[in-house]
Design a protein around this motif. Sequence first.
Motif, PDB file in Angstrom:
ATOM      1  N   GLU A 352       0.818  -1.218   0.000  1.00 25.04           N
ATOM      2  CA  GLU A 352       0.000   0.000   0.000  1.00 25.04           C
ATOM      3  C   GLU A 352       0.849   1.264   0.000  1.00 25.04           C
ATOM      4  OE1 GLU A 352      -0.386  -2.518   2.124  1.00 25.04           O
ATOM      5  OE2 GLU A 352      -2.503  -3.028   2.418  1.00 25.04           O
ATOM      6  N   LYS A 353       2.188   1.096  -0.079  1.00 24.66           N
ATOM      7  CA  LYS A 353       3.130   2.216   0.001  1.00 24.66           C
ATOM      8  C   LYS A 353       2.855   3.069   1.238  1.00 24.66           C
ATOM      9  CE  LYS A 353       4.156   2.529  -4.929  1.00 24.66           C
ATOM     10  NZ  LYS A 353       4.253   3.398  -6.117  1.00 24.66           N
ATOM     11  N   SER A 354       2.598   2.358   2.319  1.00 22.97           N
ATOM     12  CA  SER A 354       2.242   3.000   3.583  1.00 22.97           C
ATOM     13  C   SER A 354       3.140   2.466   4.698  1.00 22.97           C
ATOM     14  CB  SER A 354       0.766   2.732   3.909  1.00 22.97           C
ATOM     15  OG  SER A 354       0.386   3.383   5.100  1.00 22.97           O
ATOM     16  N   GLU A 356       3.663   2.665   9.303  1.00 22.31           N
ATOM     17  CA  GLU A 356       3.229   3.164  10.611  1.00 22.31           C
ATOM     18  C   GLU A 356       4.419   3.714  11.375  1.00 22.31           C
ATOM     19  OE1 GLU A 356       1.014   1.744  14.759  1.00 22.31           O
ATOM     20  OE2 GLU A 356       1.606   0.248  13.247  1.00 22.31           O
ATOM     21  N   ILE A 388       7.861   4.591   0.298  1.00 23.18           N
ATOM     22  CA  ILE A 388       6.635   4.825   1.063  1.00 23.18           C
ATOM     23  C   ILE A 388       6.100   6.212   0.732  1.00 23.18           C
ATOM     24  CG2 ILE A 388       5.690   5.096   3.387  1.00 23.18           C
ATOM     25  CD1 ILE A 388       6.347   2.195   2.571  1.00 23.18           C
ATOM     26  N   ASN A 390       2.870   7.365   2.276  1.00 28.00           N
ATOM     27  CA  ASN A 390       2.054   7.864   3.394  1.00 28.00           C
ATOM     28  C   ASN A 390       2.488   7.208   4.695  1.00 28.00           C
ATOM     29  OD1 ASN A 390      -0.206   9.502   2.017  1.00 28.00           O
ATOM     30  ND2 ASN A 390      -0.180   7.578   0.875  1.00 28.00           N
ATOM     31  N   PHE A 392       1.340   6.806   8.770  1.00 25.55           N
ATOM     32  CA  PHE A 392       0.250   7.026   9.714  1.00 25.55           C
ATOM     33  C   PHE A 392       0.721   6.728  11.137  1.00 25.55           C
ATOM     34  CE2 PHE A 392      -0.113   2.551   8.555  1.00 25.55           C
ATOM     35  CZ  PHE A 392      -0.363   1.918   9.765  1.00 25.55           C
ATOM     36  N   PRO A 416      -3.848   0.620   6.162  1.00 21.62           N
ATOM     37  CA  PRO A 416      -3.680  -0.565   5.310  1.00 21.62           C
ATOM     38  C   PRO A 416      -4.539  -1.710   5.847  1.00 21.62           C
ATOM     39  CG  PRO A 416      -1.554   0.358   5.954  1.00 21.62           C
ATOM     40  CD  PRO A 416      -2.586   1.050   6.773  1.00 21.62           C
ATOM     41  N   VAL A 433      -2.563  10.849   9.582  1.00 21.66           N
ATOM     42  CA  VAL A 433      -1.835  10.441   8.375  1.00 21.66           C
ATOM     43  C   VAL A 433      -1.087  11.653   7.810  1.00 21.66           C
ATOM     44  CG1 VAL A 433      -2.033   9.456   6.069  1.00 21.66           C
ATOM     45  CG2 VAL A 433      -3.613   8.724   7.878  1.00 21.66           C
ATOM     46  N   SER A 435       1.213  12.644   4.204  1.00 20.95           N
ATOM     47  CA  SER A 435       1.791  12.279   2.900  1.00 20.95           C
ATOM     48  C   SER A 435       3.242  12.744   2.842  1.00 20.95           C
ATOM     49  CB  SER A 435       0.993  12.922   1.759  1.00 20.95           C
ATOM     50  OG  SER A 435       1.645  12.735   0.528  1.00 20.95           O
TER      51      SER A 435
END
Length: 437
Positions: A352-354, A356, A388, A390, A392, A416, A433, A435
Amino acid sequence: MDNSNPNYVKWFRNAAPYINAHRGKTVVLMFCGDAVRHPNFANIIHDIALMHSLGMKLVVVHGARPQIEERIVQRGIERKIANSVRITDAETLVAVKDAIGSLRLHIEALLTMGLVNSPMHGSQIRVSTGNFIIAKPVGVKDGIDFKYTGSVRRVDTHGINTQLDFGSIVLLSPIGYSTTGEVFNLALEDVATQTAIALNADKLITFSKDDGIIDLQGELIRSCSVRTIKTLLDDQDDHIRQLLLRAIIKAGENGVERCHCVNYQSDTALLQELFTPDGAGTLIAKDHREQITTATIDDVVGILELIQPLEKEGILVKRSRELLELEINRFIVLKKEEMIIACAALYLYPQEKSAELACVVIHPDYRKGNRGQRLINAVFQLAKEQSIENVFVLTTVSGMWFQEQGFIESTIDALPEGKKQLYNYQRNSKILVKSIK
């Protein structure tokens, strides 16, 4: 640019925090003579006018090496160089004065320009020049008399600050005056760095023919410490680039918190570097005794000591020593003399290119000095290197602090899929979150 484009409005809003951060700050800009004669220099002047209108206190220092060389050739003067330093005899000094005087008038004229429908319209900039640099002769070295070649002895900080407080842009040339009434030819880098140091400037911005500082593999360095610049110095065979690196090192080692290097051939690099998250050149930060590094197994005990008080209060989810040992490669720590005074962890969701951001903790005795911001900036840099987009964070008590760092409150839908399934509704953590694209 289409001003009705929503992306333009979004960009302008995103630039607002940088505008506020730079307002009232003292910035020294260092241009080599090649930059001044490049066709893009007029665009840079427009950007300087914008920076001035946004409340930045600006000192512009220009060089003149190629212009001096041209006049030496035109006059048929013998070119005298020793140890890569120009020997300025009386005849050469005349060429130096001619080149520098012409350049200074040219720059003043550009800063004064205010035609209707031009970027400078309505700027009404006052340019202040003067005998702000007190010089001394280089003297005789290894039996060679450098004559009117000098170095900076003192900077008239009171005079410069007075002009800055009046709202003027201060323009400095690579020339100085002695207390005995003599004129000396100075190095651009010497004038710029000594001025930045004496003024305790917030930034030194340098301009290069490259996009910034280039590493040994030919890649652009986006951000680094002064220590990294030192490692590049010995491998530079370009004398001008060596001078640039030495100037950055000297400024960083003597109190200038931030140095930037951008391309003078780009008509957007300066503003991108100052007003966007990713910048367009290289940011060089002053070395701190406190070092940010990736955690190792030897740091487990120090991290546990740091996070356990917050775990007892229920602010952090409890981590066992065994779990921490397994996840230690996810942690970044801030150390002061081997003592861990802050930590943070990054858990990736690459599909998800995310990612934590978790377990952000700063020792109670060290919660000033922007340490938290430095730490999460290091985490963001690591996240970008992993593609990455984003980041969060889940928090129960620190939502306001994270919002101050640019995070925006969101909902569980922003998480995600893997994290949604693990969300603890009983803790009811706020989801924020940011960006970092």
